[in-house]
Design a protein around this motif. Structure first.
Motif, PDB file in Angstrom:
ATOM      1  N   LEU A  32       0.824  -1.211   0.000  1.00 45.34           N
ATOM      2  CA  LEU A  32       0.000   0.000   0.000  1.00 45.34           C
ATOM      3  C   LEU A  32       0.853   1.253   0.000  1.00 45.34           C
ATOM      4  O   LEU A  32       0.587   2.195  -0.742  1.00 45.34           O
ATOM      5  N   ILE A  33       1.860   1.236   0.842  1.00 46.00           N
ATOM      6  CA  ILE A  33       2.668   2.454   0.967  1.00 46.00           C
ATOM      7  C   ILE A  33       3.459   2.698  -0.322  1.00 46.00           C
ATOM      8  O   ILE A  33       3.675   3.847  -0.709  1.00 46.00           O
ATOM      9  N   HIS A  34       3.840   1.625  -0.993  1.00 50.08           N
ATOM     10  CA  HIS A  34       4.588   1.811  -2.229  1.00 50.08           C
ATOM     11  C   HIS A  34       3.809   2.659  -3.219  1.00 50.08           C
ATOM     12  O   HIS A  34       4.326   3.622  -3.804  1.00 50.08           O
ATOM     13  N   GLN A  35       2.545   2.355  -3.381  1.00 54.02           N
ATOM     14  CA  GLN A  35       1.723   3.123  -4.314  1.00 54.02           C
ATOM     15  C   GLN A  35       1.633   4.582  -3.891  1.00 54.02           C
ATOM     16  O   GLN A  35       1.731   5.489  -4.720  1.00 54.02           O
ATOM     17  N   LEU A  36       1.460   4.754  -2.599  1.00 50.97           N
ATOM     18  CA  LEU A  36       1.337   6.121  -2.095  1.00 50.97           C
ATOM     19  C   LEU A  36       2.600   6.926  -2.357  1.00 50.97           C
ATOM     20  O   LEU A  36       2.551   8.077  -2.797  1.00 50.97           O
ATOM     21  N   VAL A  37       3.725   6.291  -2.123  1.00 52.20           N
ATOM     22  CA  VAL A  37       4.992   7.008  -2.310  1.00 52.20           C
ATOM     23  C   VAL A  37       5.209   7.332  -3.775  1.00 52.20           C
ATOM     24  O   VAL A  37       5.652   8.420  -4.131  1.00 52.20           O
TER      25      VAL A  37
END
Lengths: 106, 871
Positions: free
Chosen positions: A45-50
């Motif tokens: 999830l965080i990868h997409q956000l970053v």
């Protein structure tokens, strides 16, 4: 490697830190202090956000780049430190949560 | 003015004779030139006159000049003999043409500078020869500037059509002239007339279709135009929005080796080193300040801050009114209690009013007493009825097992119920059919028959205390001991292993008793028989009595009793209500949690439990064994329940530590604050008081006396400064100690029609706070507590703590002051008393003298003031 471990331990030992995840540029976790399922979930999830955040910053000014991100929610805070193209760290903080009121019944 | 022409005399053949005469002065030239050439000399004046100046008008290249004949003749006439053209006068007059050529002779070929050409033929010859190119040019120009001549018109037959179409008059236009003969001289009258008026409509001869004569139109002109049919349409290929979509069935993970490689890499080290300061910085920030504060909320003045504003508009809103005509007829509600776990369930007990109590025997038979369970929203049909041996004055749900209820009767007995069988029914479902299907007994048909009437299930009590060992007067207060500790036979608090509330404290005007639910040690032998009964699990029907407390039935004895001997005088206090300090211990948390989990699912078998021996259990020293008791006479007594031994080894109750006569009449409520363990609210008579545990001097705060008798009170469960007091006239006073300590913040007038007997609050959800109000007529009203009264103000707890501390300090100061000043006063008073019987007269005289003195002093003062003001 030992240095890295030491640094991670130091950060993990801070008050309120729930866990640390180190992942590569594709969002695959390399090292983590949480259990596997949450690690994988967070990393994905965080990868997409970053990626999104980084592209936003760069769209506005191509000379600029994302250095640090903090996502604060009601219950906890996630701190993200993206690297050049290799790894980024992810911390979870949960403290300073609102006090619960205790009530006695007679 | 006609330019003067220089005439060069031109020779003419006809006028030879004359000319010869003239030409004799120039005979030298005669042989040099032909006859039609006459050399002439032109003076400059003549040259200017005829514009043939040498080297100006006439040059070598263009030696020719055409002179007008008339000009020459004119010149000859004007200048006569002086004119240069005089000698050629005759030639000029005879010259046929209008222009005579004059040639500038550069080479003097004929002897003079000019010569005149006398004949047109010679002129033409010379002029044309010497200027051949000019006429050619002229010819070309003519060709170019010629306008195109119109071609002759070729008829294609259109003139016929034109003739056909043209409108020609076939006959002459007819003209009519109308005259009206009038005799002149008559008066004339002119007026206006509108031609559109009906009277004088102008007569017209409009054309009309004559039926006799019709022309059939054989041919009609119509225009045609071919128009191409156009249709515009557009087409566009849809361009799909590109979006990243990915599905993943398994998370991608790196293999161990790869992970190790990356971990060892230099890049990672560098990265970590560079990023760590930022992270630490962020963490530090989080340490320093609370990052989770909601700034808007902190700003908010909203509904929380302004107590006063909102209080006025909102009040307690009546939600439900529960009345049960059958059972409530002529009775008053003695006690109300909310079910601790099931939301919306409230239990009520009815007792007969005082007046009807006289005839006890008949009362016993006529109307049995019940505990009535009401559930929202059914306002008239109770959910469950519990049979009681007599009117219940007080009852309470067991905190650890809400299925067990203990109640105290009018006749002093203590009763136990177990409603676990009816729990599914009480929780809101109507499983009357369920119950019927579950149980296989013969009472099925009975049930089915009743199902249609929706009869409320009735349950009987499980156990009742033995007559000898019960109270002698009605039990006015019943409370469970918390599951954190239990009490031995002497009152020593010990550890409670079973983690359940198993002990009950009851009080009635004769004494306070401690009871235990478990099987007492001494009765082990008798239990051997009963055990078998218990093991056989019989099917429960709605009308059977649960066997939970069979071991206690009719043989139940209290553990011990506490009497309250009066401090100063003999006799005993008559306790009506009491309040214990709840003890929370943390020592057994490990084991307790396990037990809790088990206890929640499995109903405890009380019959299997034994009262453990006092020696085996650990004494808890920090349990506060002192408790407050409110008496019939309005006194608050603070006493210890531990039994003491006297010199003979007998157990007796110690004298109470404190006693204060704060209230004027019965103490009807004693309640601990849900927020502060040591704060106690008591109401009785016409006022209320707040006590702090540990403060021996008295109540830390006494409310003002009101006109109406206070009959019930309760703390608010969500706000530490708010409590409700019910009055004799059926009103509820809302007190907020932080706002106003001298009067209630709000009074809800006549909430009930008669005296309020009990108020109990309950919180079902965060926004649903209820207040159950019971009154003297047997009506139970449930109110919705408005937001103002349920949402606490900022720092309310803190402020309340400060308030209590202040009151405490004030009390201390007062007591000190009293000590300081009370003694001398007492002594004075005593001395006065002593003096009085000896010399009563002198005393009176003294007082009279003193009065006189005062009066004279006053007069003097008055005079001085009047003088001052100048009167």
């Amino acid at each position: 490697m030992a240095e890295v471990e030491e640094t991670l331990k130091r950060i993990q030992g801070q008050k309120g830190v729930q866990g640390i995840i180190v992942a590569n540029s594709e969002g695959i976790p390399i090292k983590s202090t949480l259990d596997n399922s949450s690690t994988v979930q967070y990393a994905g999830l965080i990868h997409q956000l970053v990626m999104k955040a980084r592209s936003t910053i760069r769209d506005i000014d191509p000379q600029n780049d994302l250095t640090f991100m903090r996502v604060r929610s009601k219950k906890n805070e996630i701190m993200i430190a993206p690297g050049e193209s290799i790894c980024w760290e992810l911390l979870l903080n949960e403290f300073h949560s609102p006090k619960m009121k205790r009530c006695y019944s007679s | 003015m006609a330019p003067k022409r220089q005439k060069s005399p031109s020779r003419k053949t006809g006028v030879k004779g004359k000319v010869k005469d003239n030409l004799t002065p120039s005979p030298m030239e005669k042989p040099d030139h032909p006859d039609d050439i006459y050399p002439i000399v032109l003076t400059t004046a003549t040259q200017e006159l005829f514009e043939c100046c040498i080297d100006e008008d006439v040059t070598e290249q263009s030696p020719y000049k055409l002179l007008e004949k008339d000009d020459i003749i004119q010149d000859i006439k004007t200048r006569a003999a002086v004119s240069d053209f005089h000698p050629v006068k005759q030639f000029v007059l005879d010259y046929p043409e209008d222009e005579i050529l004059l040639v500038f002779d550069v080479d003097f070929t004929y002897g003079q500078s000019f010569y005149l050409v006398l004949t047109p033929e010679a002129k033409a010859r010379i002029y044309n020869v010497l200027q051949p190119p000019q006429p050619e040019i002229i010819v070309l120009e003519d060709d170019v500037s010629k306008t195109p001549e119109p071609k002759p018109w070729i008829s294609l037959g259109s003139e016929l059509e034109v003739d056909q179409e043209s409108v020609k008059e076939t006959r002459e236009k007819l003209c009519y002239k109308f005259d009206l003969k009038r005799r002149p001289g008559l008066p004339v009258c002119f007026s206006d007339r509108n031609s559109t008026e009906a009277e004088c409509r102008s007569v017209a001869c409009p054309s009309y279709q004559d039926s006799r004569f019709s022309i059939k139109q054989m041919q009609r002109d119509c225009g045609m135009q071919a128009v191409p049919k156009l249709q515009s349409s557009t087409a566009q290929t849809e361009r799909a929005v590109q979006r990243n979509v990915f599905t993943q069935y398994e998370p991608r993970e790196l293999r161990e080796k790869e992970k190790e490689n990356i971990l060892r890499s230099e890049k990672l080290k560098k990265f970590v080193n560079s990023v760590t300061p930022r992270v630490l910085h962020a963490l530090q920030q989080a340490h320093i300040m609370n990052v989770f504060t909601d700034d808007f909320k902190a700003l908010g003045i909203g509904a929380e801050a302004s107590d006063q504003l909102v209080m006025v508009s909102e009040g307690l809103k009546l939600q439900w009114t529960f009345t049960d005509e059958k059972r409530a007829m002529g009775k008053k509600i003695s006690s109300v209690s909310w079910h601790p776990t099931i939301h919306g369930l409230i239990a009520v007990t009815f007792i007969k009013k005082q007046e009807e109590q006289l005839d006890k025997s008949t009362v016993y038979i006529n109307s049995p007493a019940f505990i009535v369970f009401y559930g929202f929203p059914d306002q008239s049909n109770p959910r469950l009825l519990l049979e009681c041996p007599d009117d219940i004055f007080a009852f309470e749900f067991c905190p650890s097992n809400p299925n067990v209820i203990v109640g105290g009767c009018r006749n002093g007995k203590v009763v136990l119920w177990d409603i676990s069988f009816h729990i599914p029914h009480l929780q809101g479902t109507r499983p009357n059919s369920k119950k019927a299907s579950d149980s296989d007994s013969d009472t099925d048909t009975f049930d089915l028959g009743n199902k249609k009437e929706n009869k409320t299930p009735v349950m009987s009590y499980c156990a009742v205390s033995s007559i000898e060992s019960s109270h002698k007067s009605p039990v006015t207060d019943v409370q469970w001991l918390p599951k954190t500790f239990e009490v031995t036979r002497t009152g020593v608090p010990v550890q409670n292993i079973s983690n359940m509330s198993v002990q009950v404290v009851t009080c009635s005007p004769d004494c306070v008793m401690f009871w235990d639910l478990r099987v007492p040690k001494l009765q082990n032998q008798f239990l051997a028989d009963r055990k078998q009964d218990v093991d056989q699990k019989t099917m429960m029907t709605p009308y059977s009595i649960p066997t939970t407390f069979k071991h206690l039935d009719r043989t139940w004895k209290p553990l011990f009793r506490v009497s309250l001997p009066k401090i100063d005088t003999s006799g005993e206090y008559a306790p009506l209500k009491f309040s214990l300090e709840h003890y929370t211990c943390n020592s057994n948390t490990g084991r307790n949690t396990d037990n809790e989990n088990d206890g929640a699912e499995v109903l405890p078998e009380y019959s299997q439990l034994r009262i453990p021996s006092a020696k085996t259990l650990k004494t808890l020293d920090d349990v506060n064994t002192k408790f407050y008791v409110g008496t019939e006479e309005g006194e608050i007594v603070y006493t210890d329940w531990k039994l003491e031994e006297d010199e003979f080894g007998r157990k007796f109750s110690a004298k109470p530590l404190l006693c204060f006569r704060t209230h004027a009449w019965f103490v009807n409520t004693m309640q601990r604050s849900p927020f502060f363990k040591d704060i106690l609210l008591t109401t009785g008579g016409w006022n209320f008081a707040i006590w702090k545990e540990g403060v021996m001097g008295g109540p830390i705060f006494v409310g003002p006396s009101s006109e109406q008798e206070y009959s019930a009170a309760c703390w608010s469960l969500s706000r530490s400064a708010v409590f409700f007091i019910g009055r004799n006239d059926g009103s509820i006073e809302v007190w907020n100690l932080l706002l106003n300590t001298s009067e209630p913040t709000h009074v809800h007038e006549h909430v009930a029609s008669t005296r309020i007997t009990c108020i109990k609050p309950c919180i079902t959800a965060s926004k649903q706070h209820y207040l159950a109000v019971a009154d003297n007529l047997g009506v139970l009203r449930v109110f919705n507590v408005p937001k103002a009264l349920r949402s606490p103000v900022k720092n309310e707890d803190l402020n309340m703590q400060i308030f209590f501390d202040q009151e405490n300090d004030r009390l201390k100061d007062y007591l000190e002051w009293e000590e300081l000043w009370a003694k001398p006063r007492k002594e004075e008073g005593e001395s006065k008393k002593q003096v009085e019987p000896d010399k009563p007269v002198t005393f009176q005289v003294d007082s009279e003298e003193a009065d006189l003195k005062e009066y004279s002093d006053y007069l003097k003062l008055e005079e001085s003031i009047l003088k001052h003001t100048g009167l």
